[in-house]
Design a protein around this motif. Structure first.
Motif, PDB file in Angstrom:
ATOM      1  N   PRO A 295       0.832  -1.212   0.000  1.00 40.00           N
ATOM      2  CA  PRO A 295       0.000   0.000   0.000  1.00 40.00           C
ATOM      3  C   PRO A 295       0.866   1.262   0.000  1.00 40.00           C
ATOM      4  O   PRO A 295       1.932   1.281   0.633  1.00 40.00           O
ATOM      5  N   SER A 296       0.397   2.274  -0.714  1.00 40.91           N
ATOM      6  CA  SER A 296       1.107   3.556  -0.744  1.00 40.91           C
ATOM      7  C   SER A 296       0.516   4.483   0.313  1.00 40.91           C
ATOM      8  O   SER A 296      -0.695   4.734   0.321  1.00 40.91           O
ATOM      9  N   ILE A 297       1.393   5.031   1.167  1.00 43.15           N
ATOM     10  CA  ILE A 297       0.877   5.933   2.205  1.00 43.15           C
ATOM     11  C   ILE A 297       0.553   7.318   1.657  1.00 43.15           C
ATOM     12  O   ILE A 297       0.102   8.180   2.403  1.00 43.15           O
ATOM     13  N   LEU A 298       0.751   7.511   0.346  1.00 42.38           N
ATOM     14  CA  LEU A 298       0.362   8.794  -0.243  1.00 42.38           C
ATOM     15  C   LEU A 298      -1.130   9.064  -0.015  1.00 42.38           C
ATOM     16  O   LEU A 298      -1.556  10.209   0.081  1.00 42.38           O
ATOM     17  N   SER A 299      -1.914   8.001   0.073  1.00 44.55           N
ATOM     18  CA  SER A 299      -3.357   8.167   0.279  1.00 44.55           C
ATOM     19  C   SER A 299      -3.743   8.041   1.750  1.00 44.55           C
ATOM     20  O   SER A 299      -4.931   8.021   2.082  1.00 44.55           O
TER      21      SER A 299
ATOM     22  N   VAL B 138       8.420   9.436  -2.200  1.00 40.67           N
ATOM     23  CA  VAL B 138       9.209  10.629  -1.905  1.00 40.67           C
ATOM     24  C   VAL B 138       9.244  11.487  -3.168  1.00 40.67           C
ATOM     25  O   VAL B 138       9.714  11.037  -4.214  1.00 40.67           O
ATOM     26  N   MET B 139       8.711  12.703  -3.087  1.00 40.34           N
ATOM     27  CA  MET B 139       8.626  13.593  -4.263  1.00 40.34           C
ATOM     28  C   MET B 139       9.268  14.935  -3.923  1.00 40.34           C
ATOM     29  O   MET B 139       9.062  15.452  -2.821  1.00 40.34           O
ATOM     30  N   ASP B 140      10.010  15.488  -4.893  1.00 44.19           N
ATOM     31  CA  ASP B 140      10.833  16.669  -4.595  1.00 44.19           C
ATOM     32  C   ASP B 140      10.379  17.952  -5.278  1.00 44.19           C
ATOM     33  O   ASP B 140      11.064  18.965  -5.203  1.00 44.19           O
TER      34      ASP B 140
ATOM     35  N   LEU C 252      11.516   6.760  -4.924  1.00 40.09           N
ATOM     36  CA  LEU C 252      12.100   8.103  -4.949  1.00 40.09           C
ATOM     37  C   LEU C 252      11.804   8.782  -6.274  1.00 40.09           C
ATOM     38  O   LEU C 252      12.376   8.428  -7.311  1.00 40.09           O
ATOM     39  N   MET C 253      10.902   9.746  -6.235  1.00 38.67           N
ATOM     40  CA  MET C 253      10.609  10.558  -7.419  1.00 38.67           C
ATOM     41  C   MET C 253      11.358  11.864  -7.242  1.00 38.67           C
ATOM     42  O   MET C 253      10.763  12.926  -7.012  1.00 38.67           O
ATOM     43  N   ILE C 254      12.692  11.755  -7.313  1.00 44.55           N
ATOM     44  CA  ILE C 254      13.538  12.910  -7.031  1.00 44.55           C
ATOM     45  C   ILE C 254      14.625  13.037  -8.101  1.00 44.55           C
ATOM     46  O   ILE C 254      15.102  12.041  -8.622  1.00 44.55           O
TER      47      ILE C 254
ATOM     48  N   ILE D  14       7.508  -0.561 -13.062  1.00 44.34           N
ATOM     49  CA  ILE D  14       6.929  -0.008 -14.284  1.00 44.34           C
ATOM     50  C   ILE D  14       5.741   0.859 -13.865  1.00 44.34           C
ATOM     51  O   ILE D  14       4.722   0.341 -13.370  1.00 44.34           O
ATOM     52  N   MET D  15       5.922   2.178 -14.029  1.00 43.07           N
ATOM     53  CA  MET D  15       4.847   3.095 -13.621  1.00 43.07           C
ATOM     54  C   MET D  15       3.648   2.922 -14.550  1.00 43.07           C
ATOM     55  O   MET D  15       3.789   2.928 -15.772  1.00 43.07           O
ATOM     56  N   THR D  16       2.481   2.784 -13.937  1.00 39.98           N
ATOM     57  CA  THR D  16       1.257   2.602 -14.714  1.00 39.98           C
ATOM     58  C   THR D  16       0.394   3.867 -14.695  1.00 39.98           C
ATOM     59  O   THR D  16      -0.752   3.854 -15.147  1.00 39.98           O
TER      60      THR D  16
ATOM     61  N   PRO E 118       4.091   9.591 -12.805  1.00 40.20           N
ATOM     62  CA  PRO E 118       4.324   9.784 -11.373  1.00 40.20           C
ATOM     63  C   PRO E 118       3.995  11.204 -10.913  1.00 40.20           C
ATOM     64  O   PRO E 118       4.079  12.152 -11.695  1.00 40.20           O
ATOM     65  N   GLY E 119       3.603  11.314  -9.663  1.00 37.94           N
ATOM     66  CA  GLY E 119       3.346  12.638  -9.080  1.00 37.94           C
ATOM     67  C   GLY E 119       2.121  12.684  -8.186  1.00 37.94           C
ATOM     68  O   GLY E 119       2.108  13.417  -7.205  1.00 37.94           O
ATOM     69  N   PHE E 120       1.113  11.902  -8.519  1.00 37.80           N
ATOM     70  CA  PHE E 120      -0.141  12.005  -7.767  1.00 37.80           C
ATOM     71  C   PHE E 120      -0.807  10.641  -7.617  1.00 37.80           C
ATOM     72  O   PHE E 120      -0.709   9.803  -8.526  1.00 37.80           O
ATOM     73  N   GLY E 121      -1.500  10.463  -6.507  1.00 38.87           N
ATOM     74  CA  GLY E 121      -2.316   9.268  -6.321  1.00 38.87           C
ATOM     75  C   GLY E 121      -3.667   9.459  -6.998  1.00 38.87           C
ATOM     76  O   GLY E 121      -4.006  10.557  -7.471  1.00 38.87           O
ATOM     77  N   GLY E 122      -4.428   8.388  -7.079  1.00 39.10           N
ATOM     78  CA  GLY E 122      -5.808   8.476  -7.557  1.00 39.10           C
ATOM     79  C   GLY E 122      -5.974   8.615  -9.058  1.00 39.10           C
ATOM     80  O   GLY E 122      -7.061   8.969  -9.531  1.00 39.10           O
ATOM     81  N   GLN E 123      -4.937   8.357  -9.847  1.00 37.41           N
ATOM     82  CA  GLN E 123      -5.076   8.460 -11.312  1.00 37.41           C
ATOM     83  C   GLN E 123      -5.512   7.109 -11.893  1.00 37.41           C
ATOM     84  O   GLN E 123      -5.391   6.072 -11.263  1.00 37.41           O
TER      85      GLN E 123
ATOM     86  N   GLY F  79       0.271   2.693  -9.643  1.00 33.46           N
ATOM     87  CA  GLY F  79      -0.610   3.703 -10.199  1.00 33.46           C
ATOM     88  C   GLY F  79      -1.884   3.100 -10.752  1.00 33.46           C
ATOM     89  O   GLY F  79      -1.841   2.285 -11.667  1.00 33.46           O
ATOM     90  N   GLY F  80      -2.995   3.454 -10.127  1.00 35.63           N
ATOM     91  CA  GLY F  80      -4.292   2.998 -10.623  1.00 35.63           C
ATOM     92  C   GLY F  80      -4.566   1.517 -10.406  1.00 35.63           C
ATOM     93  O   GLY F  80      -5.416   0.948 -11.092  1.00 35.63           O
ATOM     94  N   ILE F  81      -3.872   0.895  -9.467  1.00 35.58           N
ATOM     95  CA  ILE F  81      -4.122  -0.532  -9.206  1.00 35.58           C
ATOM     96  C   ILE F  81      -5.371  -0.663  -8.324  1.00 35.58           C
ATOM     97  O   ILE F  81      -5.446  -0.098  -7.224  1.00 35.58           O
TER      98      ILE F  81
ATOM     99  N   PHE G 171       2.426  -5.221  -6.330  1.00 34.24           N
ATOM    100  CA  PHE G 171       1.383  -4.267  -6.682  1.00 34.24           C
ATOM    101  C   PHE G 171       1.297  -3.172  -5.615  1.00 34.24           C
ATOM    102  O   PHE G 171       1.066  -3.458  -4.438  1.00 34.24           O
ATOM    103  N   VAL G 172       1.473  -1.923  -6.080  1.00 28.63           N
ATOM    104  CA  VAL G 172       1.314  -0.771  -5.187  1.00 28.63           C
ATOM    105  C   VAL G 172      -0.120  -0.293  -5.310  1.00 28.63           C
ATOM    106  O   VAL G 172      -0.642  -0.186  -6.426  1.00 28.63           O
ATOM    107  N   ALA G 173      -0.755  -0.052  -4.185  1.00 34.04           N
ATOM    108  CA  ALA G 173      -2.131   0.463  -4.243  1.00 34.04           C
ATOM    109  C   ALA G 173      -2.297   1.500  -3.141  1.00 34.04           C
ATOM    110  O   ALA G 173      -2.116   1.191  -1.963  1.00 34.04           O
ATOM    111  N   GLY G 174      -2.602   2.721  -3.547  1.00 35.25           N
ATOM    112  CA  GLY G 174      -2.821   3.798  -2.593  1.00 35.25           C
ATOM    113  C   GLY G 174      -4.289   3.976  -2.304  1.00 35.25           C
ATOM    114  O   GLY G 174      -4.808   3.560  -1.258  1.00 35.25           O
ATOM    115  N   SER G 175      -5.013   4.557  -3.273  1.00 35.40           N
ATOM    116  CA  SER G 175      -6.431   4.843  -3.018  1.00 35.40           C
ATOM    117  C   SER G 175      -7.261   3.575  -2.843  1.00 35.40           C
ATOM    118  O   SER G 175      -8.222   3.570  -2.061  1.00 35.40           O
TER     119      SER G 175
HETATM  120  O1  LIG Z   1       4.037   6.856  -7.069  1.00 38.15           O
HETATM  121  C1  LIG Z   1       2.855   7.078  -7.051  1.00 38.15           C
HETATM  122  C2  LIG Z   1       2.298   8.279  -7.723  1.00 38.15           C
HETATM  123  O2  LIG Z   1       3.325   8.979  -8.303  1.00 38.15           O
HETATM  124  C3  LIG Z   1       1.971   6.096  -6.423  1.00 38.15           C
HETATM  125  O3  LIG Z   1       2.646   5.282  -5.484  1.00 38.15           O
HETATM  126  C4  LIG Z   1       0.599   6.478  -5.981  1.00 38.15           C
HETATM  127  O4  LIG Z   1       0.586   6.912  -4.674  1.00 38.15           O
HETATM  128  C5  LIG Z   1      -0.341   5.318  -6.126  1.00 38.15           C
HETATM  129  O5  LIG Z   1      -1.608   5.740  -5.798  1.00 38.15           O
HETATM  130  P1  LIG Z   1      -2.923   5.097  -6.472  1.00 38.15           P
HETATM  131  O6  LIG Z   1      -2.812   5.314  -7.942  1.00 38.15           O
HETATM  132  O7  LIG Z   1      -2.895   3.629  -6.119  1.00 38.15           O
HETATM  133  O8  LIG Z   1      -4.016   5.841  -5.827  1.00 38.15           O
END
Ligand SMILES: O=C(CO)[C@@H](O)[C@H](O)COP(=O)(O)O
Ligand SMILES: [Fe+2]
Length: 225
Positions: free
Chosen positions: A8-12, A35-37, A66-68, A135-137, A140-145, A175-177, A193-197
């Motif tokens: 899980p991504s703590i961005l959410s 981590v975003m800069d 690291l998105m830096i 592999i970014m799906t 990068p930059g924001f959750g919830g896409q 991203g978007g999982i 699998f990374v999943a934030g939202s």
């Molecule tokens: O690295 C990123 C966004 O840049 C991710 O880790 C998001 O945080 C994933 O969020 P969801 O798409 O699952 O909401």
């Protein structure tokens, strides 16, 4: 069979209550820390001091993304902090082989990430230097896409190269999982699998993790049958 991991991504998560938020995902395989800069991506999150505090209280290992910019300079410090896994972006590194070796020599797993439009082919020869390919799906930059299906062929090509060469590199997607897209990503060959939202947006994050793991593992099982 390839192991299915849910990170899980703590961005959410609720950043004011991070310690409690970490306890809600104690059944996860790792916690994904973004981590975003505000240079490499148009967003700003947390830096090493906060990541170190997360590391001190987390019930599960840390998977730093690291998105830096200038990853060669900054990423080794995250490995020195004792993180299980540190992932830098290929686009932000001048010397990715050297950097991957430095991360491993400091005791971390070495991950390398590719933005959606970055091809995997130039990096295939360095797969033995990596523990994980991200592999970014989404961009990068924001959750919830929304999940980008255009990344599926790249996941397939990376899986074929990894299986063909016998290197034990995990393929992470981020991203978007969701419970719907995880099946497509797993069919293509992803196994982490990374999943934030989809996790922190659920009423019961631990149950959401279990459901995602069940779906991902079922798809990975049928792919190897
Ligand atoms: O690295 C990123 C966004 O840049 C991710 O880790 C998001 O945080 C994933 O969020 P969801 O798409 O699952 O909401
Ligand atoms: Fe991420």
């Amino acid at each position: 069979m390839t192991q299915c991991c849910i990170n899980p991504s703590i961005l959410s998560a609720d950043f004011v209550n991070l310690e409690a938020e970490l306890q809600r995902i104690s059944n996860a395989d790792a916690v994904h820390v973004d981590v975003m800069d505000n240079h490499f991506v148009p967003n700003l999150t947390i830096g090493l001091p906060v990541v170190q505090r997360i590391q001190a209280v987390s019930p599960v290992p840390l998977d730093a993304h690291l998105m830096i910019a200038d990853a060669d300079r900054w990423a080794p410090g995250f490995a020195d902090a004792g993180l299980a896994s540190v992932t830098f972006h290929a686009e932000a590194s001048i010397a990715p082989v050297k950097l991957a070796r430095e991360l491993r020599s400091r005791g971390s797993k070495a991950g390398m990430a590719l933005r959606p439009a970055t091809p995997v082919e130039p990096y295939l020869d360095m797969l033995p230097e990596l523990d994980m390919l991200l592999i970014m799906t989404v961009e990068p930059g924001f959750g919830g896409q929304a999940f980008l299906d255009i990344t599926l062929p790249k996941i397939r090509r990376a899986r074929a190269a990894i299986d063909g060469s016998g290197v034990g590199v995990a393929i992470q997607v981020d991203g978007g999982i969701t419970e719907e897209t995880i099946t497509r990503a797993a069919e293509a060959g992803a196994n982490v699998f990374v999943a934030g939202s989809a996790v922190y947006g659920a009423d019961d994050p631990a149950a959401a993790i279990d459901r995602l793991r069940e779906k991902g593992a079922r798809t990975l099982r049928s792919a190897t049958e």
